[in-house]
Design an enzyme around this catalytic site. Structure first.
Site, PDB file in Angstrom:
ATOM      1  N   ASP A 121       0.857  -1.178   0.000  1.00 59.13           N
ATOM      2  CA  ASP A 121       0.000   0.000   0.000  1.00 59.13           C
ATOM      3  C   ASP A 121       0.897   1.232   0.000  1.00 59.13           C
ATOM      4  OD1 ASP A 121       0.867  -0.684   2.521  1.00 59.13           O
ATOM      5  OD2 ASP A 121      -1.136  -0.963   3.349  1.00 59.13           O
TER       6      ASP A 121
ATOM      7  N   GLU B 167      -5.981   3.125   3.683  1.00 57.66           N
ATOM      8  CA  GLU B 167      -6.473   3.633   4.971  1.00 57.66           C
ATOM      9  C   GLU B 167      -7.967   3.936   4.958  1.00 57.66           C
ATOM     10  OE1 GLU B 167      -5.038   3.491   7.665  1.00 57.66           O
ATOM     11  OE2 GLU B 167      -2.885   3.459   7.281  1.00 57.66           O
TER      12      GLU B 167
END
Ligand SMILES: [Zn+2]
Ligand SMILES: [Zn+2]
Length: 437
Positions: A95, A165
């Site tokens: 990520d 997130e």
């Protein structure tokens, strides 16, 4: 003669280093450049959906080591492919996003970066979830695989995912056609920085390791009045308070005690001034569950409690609370048990038994789970990379608490974390490429 042959054969054995030794040597050589890369990323965290420069930086690095790179794939997602002959296709995901957190680590390379979010609000940003560590290990592993092409064969698909997130990025990449426009992987691998495991070690959990996360909004209505005339109001602040307290009984009194569940009211807002009773309060709740029936039971109890409190206050039907439960949630993460065994074997081979630990499930969530939950049912594993610095590990023995992920004080010990991460992930991938399917 036989002795000479034997000596000659032993000589050959010594000359040919095994892949684990080669990986270790390659990582040692790359470590200074990777440390520098890590610090650069750490200084400049970009928020979810705004990972433009981070993605471009990764893409440029991956091109120079021979990967085919597709950019802007599902937001600022990148897909990097290295075709290296016949063999399995392995997906490895990092990520890329940072968080709106003001860093307080005091590190020389601490972030002072700031940027606007989707609501046009300026935020200081921090890699408080260790995604900069994930990207560095990912690049280091790509470099190792590229340098060791002669030792494995198959197709490596390295993806840089945006917006983890906010639980959106994996879905964005899958919807953009990750499994249609690129080969469908045989395995999916990812890692996450652990704030509980010391740097130098890795942790694996089997089956459900992370929970489903749901964000629920509640609007509590009432009748406003002067703060000095509460008898003329139906006070939504009092009603919301009753709800918060009653919600605590859902996990303690409605959910089967052998199941896991969390309900946290993370935000409550209402009113403008000391002496005004408002007519509305909003609440934000996060729910964490593993099982669908537990989750549905919690939805039902939240609705019943909200409605019950409103009825007991005498609110008419049209002013009953609005409970908004979105259809979408981050799925619980499921680590394929067979793949876990295989990966733990690889990790043990390169790190030694003492550095590979079993990890208990946690109620945090990760949208990596989605890569294994499409119709293709790809076996996936998200493992923990230990990051705790030695000093903090020592302090913890004397009762000090270690900062959790998302804390402004959290930081990984870069050198051992990067070295361990690259070594173990390279070994895992090479072993998967060379495994019989
Ligand atoms: Zn996070
Ligand atoms: Zn994270």
């Amino acid at each position: 003669m036989i002795r000479m042959l034997l000596i000659g054969w032993l000589g050959l054995m010594v000359v040919e280093p095994n892949p684990s030794q080669l990986i270790t040597e390659t990582v040692r050589q790359e470590l200074p450049a990777l440390l520098k890369f890590y610090q650069e990323l750490h200084r400049k965290p970009e928020l979810s959906l705004f990972e433009k420069e981070t993605a471009a930086k990764l893409a440029a690095e991956m091109r120079t080591i021979g990967f085919d790179v597709t950019e802007n794939f599902g937001g600022f997602g990148i897909v990097c492919m290295l075709r290296n002959g016949e063999g399995p296709t392995v997906l490895y995901r990092t990520d890329m996003d940072g968080l709106p957190v003001v860093e307080k680590t005091g590190l020389p390379y601490a972030s002072e970066y700031h940027m606007k979010d989707a609501d046009d609000i300026e935020n200081r940003t921090m890699h408080a979830c260790g995604h900069d560590m994930h990207m560095t290990v990912w690049l280091g592993t790509a470099k190792t695989l590229s340098a060791m092409r002669g030792t494995w064969s198959g197709t490596a698909i390295f993806i840089g995912q945006p917006a983890e997130e906010i639980g959106a990025g994996a879905k964005m990449m899958l919807q953009a056609g990750l499994y249609e426009k690129f080969p469908v992987p045989d395995y999916g691998v990812g890692l996450h920085s652990s704030p509980d495991i010391p740097a130098g070690k890795v942790g694996f959990g089997k089956g459900f390791t992370m929970a489903r996360a749901e964000s629920i909004d509640i609007k509590v209505f009432g009748r406003g009045a002067h703060g000095a005339s509460p008898h003329k109001s139906i006070d939504p602040i009092v009603l919301a308070s009753l709800m918060v307290m009653d919600f605590q009984t859902i996990v303690s009194r409605s959910v089967d005690p052998v199941e896991s569940a969390v309900l946290t009211v993370g935000s409550i807002h209402g009113g403008t001034k000391h002496n005004i009773i408002p007519d509305e309060v909003t609440m934000q709740i996060t729910l964490r569950t593993f099982k669908d029936d537990v989750r549905k039971l919690m939805h039902r109890r939240i609705r019943e409690i909200a409605r019950g409190v409103a009825i007991s206050a005498g609110l008419p039907e049209d002013l009953h609370p609005e409970v908004i439960i979105p259809d979408q949630s981050t799925e619980p993460n499921f680590n394929d048990p067979i793949l876990v065994d295989q990966m733990m074997g690889s990790a043990t081979k390169i790190l030694g038994d003492q550095n590979v630990v079993s990890a208990s499930p946690q109620m945090v969530a990760e949208d990596f789970s989605r890569y294994g939950q499409t119709e293709h049912k790809i076996p996936t594993v998200l493992f923990w990379l230990g990051t705790i610095p030695k000093e903090r590990e020592e302090a913890a023995k004397h009762g000090e608490s270690i900062p959790a992920l998302h804390s402004p004080f959290y930081f990984p010990d870069p050198e051992p974390s990067i070295e361990t991460g690259v070594k173990v992930t390279s070994q895992i991938l090479i072993d998967l490429f060379n495994s019989d399917q």
